[in-house]
Design a protein around this motif. Structure first.
Motif, PDB file in Angstrom:
ATOM      1  N   THR A  98       0.742  -1.192   0.023  1.00 20.72           N
ATOM      2  CA  THR A  98      -0.092  -0.006  -0.173  1.00 20.72           C
ATOM      3  C   THR A  98       0.811   1.328   0.009  1.00 20.72           C
ATOM      4  OG1 THR A  98      -1.834  -1.197   1.322  1.00 20.72           O
ATOM      5  CG2 THR A  98      -1.873   1.160   1.012  1.00 20.72           C
ATOM      6  N   ASN A  99       0.456   2.133  -0.857  1.00 27.92           N
ATOM      7  CA  ASN A  99       1.391   3.369  -0.990  1.00 27.92           C
ATOM      8  C   ASN A  99       2.923   3.291  -1.270  1.00 27.92           C
ATOM      9  OD1 ASN A  99      -1.017   5.017  -0.488  1.00 27.92           O
ATOM     10  ND2 ASN A  99      -0.767   4.626   1.718  1.00 27.92           N
ATOM     11  N   ASP A 100       3.116   1.787  -1.669  1.00 26.60           N
ATOM     12  CA  ASP A 100       4.571   1.819  -2.094  1.00 26.60           C
ATOM     13  C   ASP A 100       5.623   1.759  -0.853  1.00 26.60           C
ATOM     14  OD1 ASP A 100       4.030   1.213  -4.814  1.00 26.60           O
ATOM     15  OD2 ASP A 100       4.077   3.036  -5.227  1.00 26.60           O
ATOM     16  N   ILE A 101       4.888   1.731   0.389  1.00 21.34           N
ATOM     17  CA  ILE A 101       5.777   1.538   1.482  1.00 21.34           C
ATOM     18  C   ILE A 101       6.007   0.157   1.832  1.00 21.34           C
ATOM     19  CG2 ILE A 101       5.660   2.337   4.041  1.00 21.34           C
ATOM     20  CD1 ILE A 101       4.348   5.059   2.994  1.00 21.34           C
ATOM     21  N   GLU A 102       7.026  -0.416   2.233  1.00 20.64           N
ATOM     22  CA  GLU A 102       7.281  -1.733   2.755  1.00 20.64           C
ATOM     23  C   GLU A 102       7.484  -1.618   4.320  1.00 20.64           C
ATOM     24  OE1 GLU A 102      10.538  -5.187   2.559  1.00 20.64           O
ATOM     25  OE2 GLU A 102      10.686  -3.723   1.257  1.00 20.64           O
ATOM     26  N   PRO A 103       6.258  -2.268   4.994  1.00 23.59           N
ATOM     27  CA  PRO A 103       6.379  -1.967   6.363  1.00 23.59           C
ATOM     28  C   PRO A 103       7.476  -2.462   7.058  1.00 23.59           C
ATOM     29  CG  PRO A 103       4.298  -2.860   5.527  1.00 23.59           C
ATOM     30  CD  PRO A 103       5.390  -2.961   4.365  1.00 23.59           C
ATOM     31  N   VAL A 104       7.930  -1.970   8.324  1.00 25.83           N
ATOM     32  CA  VAL A 104       9.206  -2.309   9.024  1.00 25.83           C
ATOM     33  C   VAL A 104       8.696  -3.121  10.368  1.00 25.83           C
ATOM     34  CG1 VAL A 104      11.264  -1.614  10.397  1.00 25.83           C
ATOM     35  CG2 VAL A 104      10.769  -0.752   8.106  1.00 25.83           C
ATOM     36  N   TYR A 105       8.936  -3.958  10.697  1.00 24.02           N
ATOM     37  CA  TYR A 105       8.679  -4.821  11.943  1.00 24.02           C
ATOM     38  C   TYR A 105      10.327  -5.019  12.727  1.00 24.02           C
ATOM     39  CZ  TYR A 105       8.351  -8.988  14.719  1.00 24.02           C
ATOM     40  OH  TYR A 105       8.333  -9.873  15.886  1.00 24.02           O
ATOM     41  N   LEU A 106       9.798  -4.661  13.882  1.00 23.45           N
ATOM     42  CA  LEU A 106      10.914  -4.763  14.945  1.00 23.45           C
ATOM     43  C   LEU A 106      10.840  -6.022  15.805  1.00 23.45           C
ATOM     44  CD1 LEU A 106      11.187  -1.000  15.819  1.00 23.45           C
ATOM     45  CD2 LEU A 106      12.510  -2.088  14.287  1.00 23.45           C
ATOM     46  N   ALA A 107      11.805  -6.837  15.804  1.00 18.76           N
ATOM     47  CA  ALA A 107      11.755  -8.108  16.649  1.00 18.76           C
ATOM     48  C   ALA A 107      12.037  -7.649  18.207  1.00 18.76           C
ATOM     49  CB  ALA A 107      12.885  -9.073  16.071  1.00 18.76           C
ATOM     50  N   ASP A 108      11.553  -8.614  18.934  1.00 22.23           N
ATOM     51  CA  ASP A 108      11.442  -8.080  20.170  1.00 22.23           C
ATOM     52  C   ASP A 108      12.944  -8.276  20.841  1.00 22.23           C
ATOM     53  OD1 ASP A 108       8.840  -8.276  20.514  1.00 22.23           O
ATOM     54  OD2 ASP A 108       8.549 -10.326  20.950  1.00 22.23           O
ATOM     55  N   TYR A 109      13.275  -7.205  21.548  1.00 18.40           N
ATOM     56  CA  TYR A 109      14.609  -6.943  22.153  1.00 18.40           C
ATOM     57  C   TYR A 109      15.879  -6.581  21.179  1.00 18.40           C
ATOM     58  CZ  TYR A 109      12.619  -9.705  26.172  1.00 18.40           C
ATOM     59  OH  TYR A 109      11.795  -9.726  27.515  1.00 18.40           O
ATOM     60  N   ARG A 110      15.349  -6.352  20.035  1.00 14.99           N
ATOM     61  CA  ARG A 110      16.520  -6.118  18.930  1.00 14.99           C
ATOM     62  C   ARG A 110      16.454  -4.758  18.338  1.00 14.99           C
ATOM     63  NH1 ARG A 110      19.094 -10.818  19.590  1.00 14.99           N
ATOM     64  NH2 ARG A 110      17.851 -12.840  19.737  1.00 14.99           N
ATOM     65  N   SER A 111      15.614  -3.729  19.070  1.00 19.70           N
ATOM     66  CA  SER A 111      15.762  -2.465  18.336  1.00 19.70           C
ATOM     67  C   SER A 111      15.905  -1.391  19.500  1.00 19.70           C
ATOM     68  CB  SER A 111      14.727  -2.280  17.452  1.00 19.70           C
ATOM     69  OG  SER A 111      13.456  -2.207  18.106  1.00 19.70           O
ATOM     70  N   VAL A 112      16.289  -0.300  19.393  1.00 22.10           N
ATOM     71  CA  VAL A 112      16.243   0.651  20.356  1.00 22.10           C
ATOM     72  C   VAL A 112      16.078   2.292  19.664  1.00 22.10           C
ATOM     73  CG1 VAL A 112      18.824   1.262  20.136  1.00 22.10           C
ATOM     74  CG2 VAL A 112      17.374   1.745  22.353  1.00 22.10           C
ATOM     75  N   LEU A 113      15.238   3.097  20.154  1.00 19.82           N
ATOM     76  CA  LEU A 113      14.992   4.257  19.727  1.00 19.82           C
ATOM     77  C   LEU A 113      15.798   5.433  20.450  1.00 19.82           C
ATOM     78  CD1 LEU A 113      13.119   6.165  18.340  1.00 19.82           C
ATOM     79  CD2 LEU A 113      11.769   6.327  20.275  1.00 19.82           C
ATOM     80  N   VAL A 114      16.574   6.175  19.575  1.00 15.52           N
ATOM     81  CA  VAL A 114      17.406   7.328  20.074  1.00 15.52           C
ATOM     82  C   VAL A 114      16.842   8.579  19.396  1.00 15.52           C
ATOM     83  CG1 VAL A 114      19.761   8.211  20.058  1.00 15.52           C
ATOM     84  CG2 VAL A 114      19.393   5.767  20.560  1.00 15.52           C
ATOM     85  N   GLY A 115      16.305   9.249  19.965  1.00 17.81           N
ATOM     86  CA  GLY A 115      15.725  10.485  19.362  1.00 17.81           C
ATOM     87  C   GLY A 115      14.788  10.308  18.430  1.00 17.81           C
TER      88      GLY A 115
END
Length: 446
Positions: A98-115
């Protein structure tokens, strides 16, 4: 602490995540010099980038659902991801997003948000399951992320972390303190025994990466399965693993316990020793600091939420029931925790008030939702799994029911909002192989 420089040609910062959850509204957006030091003095509590829900650039994001979601004030849901190319595909499938956007999935315990940037580990299916770290930056378009490879397999192999492709996805439980991203060098459980056979001396050891210099540092004397960071100290649980295979799983029971160490690797101190332990593996979960106490889920006490003082004294049981995960309400000094039955796949949500009284919240929580986060009088659930994997492996015909990818619970109204999604799938044969065409995702909010 051993150090090893690992420069990532022209790209910025790294990280990967954990699910040791903290209050989702407390992360500081303002970042000095574009990379690290948060203005943490504005807030009474440090957060570590493991939010399930977050407002970024004026937009609302449900980060840890079955994919990253953008939710507007009308409760309309859109997938967030990267611009798809003309030949987007997954395994033996074709995809029209949809809208040519490939969704991003974040696996448990394997990502972090900085800013306004998410750092997450990846495993390439093009290069012998090589491991590395992606960087996803939010843009002016609320549904589009800018994707870059921040650190690749070669950079990791050049460091002293000793990431092994024989056992992949070892970058685990990421947290950020504004200057560094921390993680545990831990294998997925299926690869644990084979990896230990390699006698790798970095197994379960903590590491960190400097957000400005990309220098990788190994904490040579810290073996951890869960940890948190508070006012310049790392608090962690050491399960006593000796990296040796034996009848007792190679566990040094005398070493097992809760420790603290300065973030520069100095002043290590044992705070709490296990009074008893089973003959095998014991692992505390979701260790966090609140109210100057160390909280954790204790498997030796029926998986209940427990705590000790920051000096390790005065062990107490906090919850009446077993706990899958918990979240803290800083304003009320209260806890919410999720209790889940694997037999009938039904969960219950409880609140522990500041006076230690406990109440069960109304609601029927079905499905695989194990982790919770609290923000603005709402509980956000994560753990629904990767929507695309679920659809791809479970599609038996052209008709496919919706999948639960997120639950939002209003604790004041005691009402539940469910987010369901799916791809339309068409199955066709090409030579001797079956192929699938996916279109979507499509959402329904109930």
């Amino acid at each position: 602490m051993r150090k090893h420089k690992c420069m990532a040609a022209g790209l910025l910062a790294i990280s990967i995540a954990s699910m040791s959850l903290l209050s989702g509204c407390e992360l500081i957006d303002n970042v000095k010099n574009g990379v690290g030091s948060f203005f943490s003095s504005i807030f009474s509590k440090q957060t570590l980038g493991n939010e399930v829900y977050k407002e970024i650039n004026g937009n609302k994001y449900y980060i840890k659902a079955g994919m990253i979601l953008n939710i507007n004030d009308m409760n309309e849901v859109k997938a967030v991801g990267v611009k798809a190319d003309d030949k987007s595909h997954f395994m033996n499938s074709d995809c029209n997003y949809t809208n040519d956007i490939e969704p991003v999935y974040l696996a448990d315990y394997r990502s972090v948000l900085v800013g306004n940037t998410i750092y997450t580990s990846y495993i390439s299916d093009d290069d012998d399951f090589a491991e590395g770290i992606y960087k996803y930056t939010f843009t002016d378009d609320p549904c589009v992320l800018k994707k870059e490879v921040w650190i690749d397999k070669d950079k990791l192999d050049d460091s002293e972390i000793s990431i092994s492709t024989g056992y992949h996805n070892s970058i685990f439980d990421l947290k950020a303190d504004g200057n560094y991203i921390y993680f545990i060098n831990a294998p997925v459980i299926d690869y644990k025994n084979s990896y230990r056979n390699e006698n790798n001396d970095t197994y379960l050891k903590m590491c960190r990466i400097n957000l400005k210099t990309n220098e990788i540092e190994l904490f040579d004397d810290v073996i951890a399965t869960t940890y948190t960071i508070d006012n310049g100290w790392i608090y962690y649980f050491d399960d006593g693993n000796t990296n040796e295979l034996s009848n007792d799983y190679g566990i040094d029971k005398d070493r097992s316990g809760i420790y603290k160490i300065k973030t520069d690797g100095t002043q290590k101190e044992k705070l709490y020793s296990l009074e008893e332990t089973s003959s095998g593996y014991v692992d505390f979960r979701q260790l966090e600091i609140h109210n100057d106490k160390i909280y954790f889920i204790d498997p030796l006490n029926e998986e209940k939420l427990c705590c000790v003082n920051k000096d390790g004294s005065d062990y107490k049981v906090i919850s009446e029931n077993s706990v899958c995960s918990y979240a803290y309400n800083e304003n009320e000094k209260s806890f919410y925790y999720f209790n889940f039955s694997y037999d009938d796949l039904i969960g219950n949500l409880y609140k522990i008030n500041s006076d230690n009284t406990e109440e069960k919240m109304n609601g029927d929580f079905r499905g695989s939702y194990y982790y919770i986060d609290y923000c603005d009088s709402k509980i956000y659930f994560s753990g629904g799994g990767n929507l695309f994997y679920n659809v791809n492996y479970n599609t038996k015909s052209n008709d496919q029911s919706d999948y639960d990818i997120g639950i939002i619970y209003d604790v004041e109204e005691q009402e539940t909002t469910e987010i369901k999604a799916n791809y339309e799938c068409k199955i066709y044969n090409e030579d001797v192989f079956e192929r699938r065409l996916y279109e979507g995702p499509y959402f329904e909010v109930k």
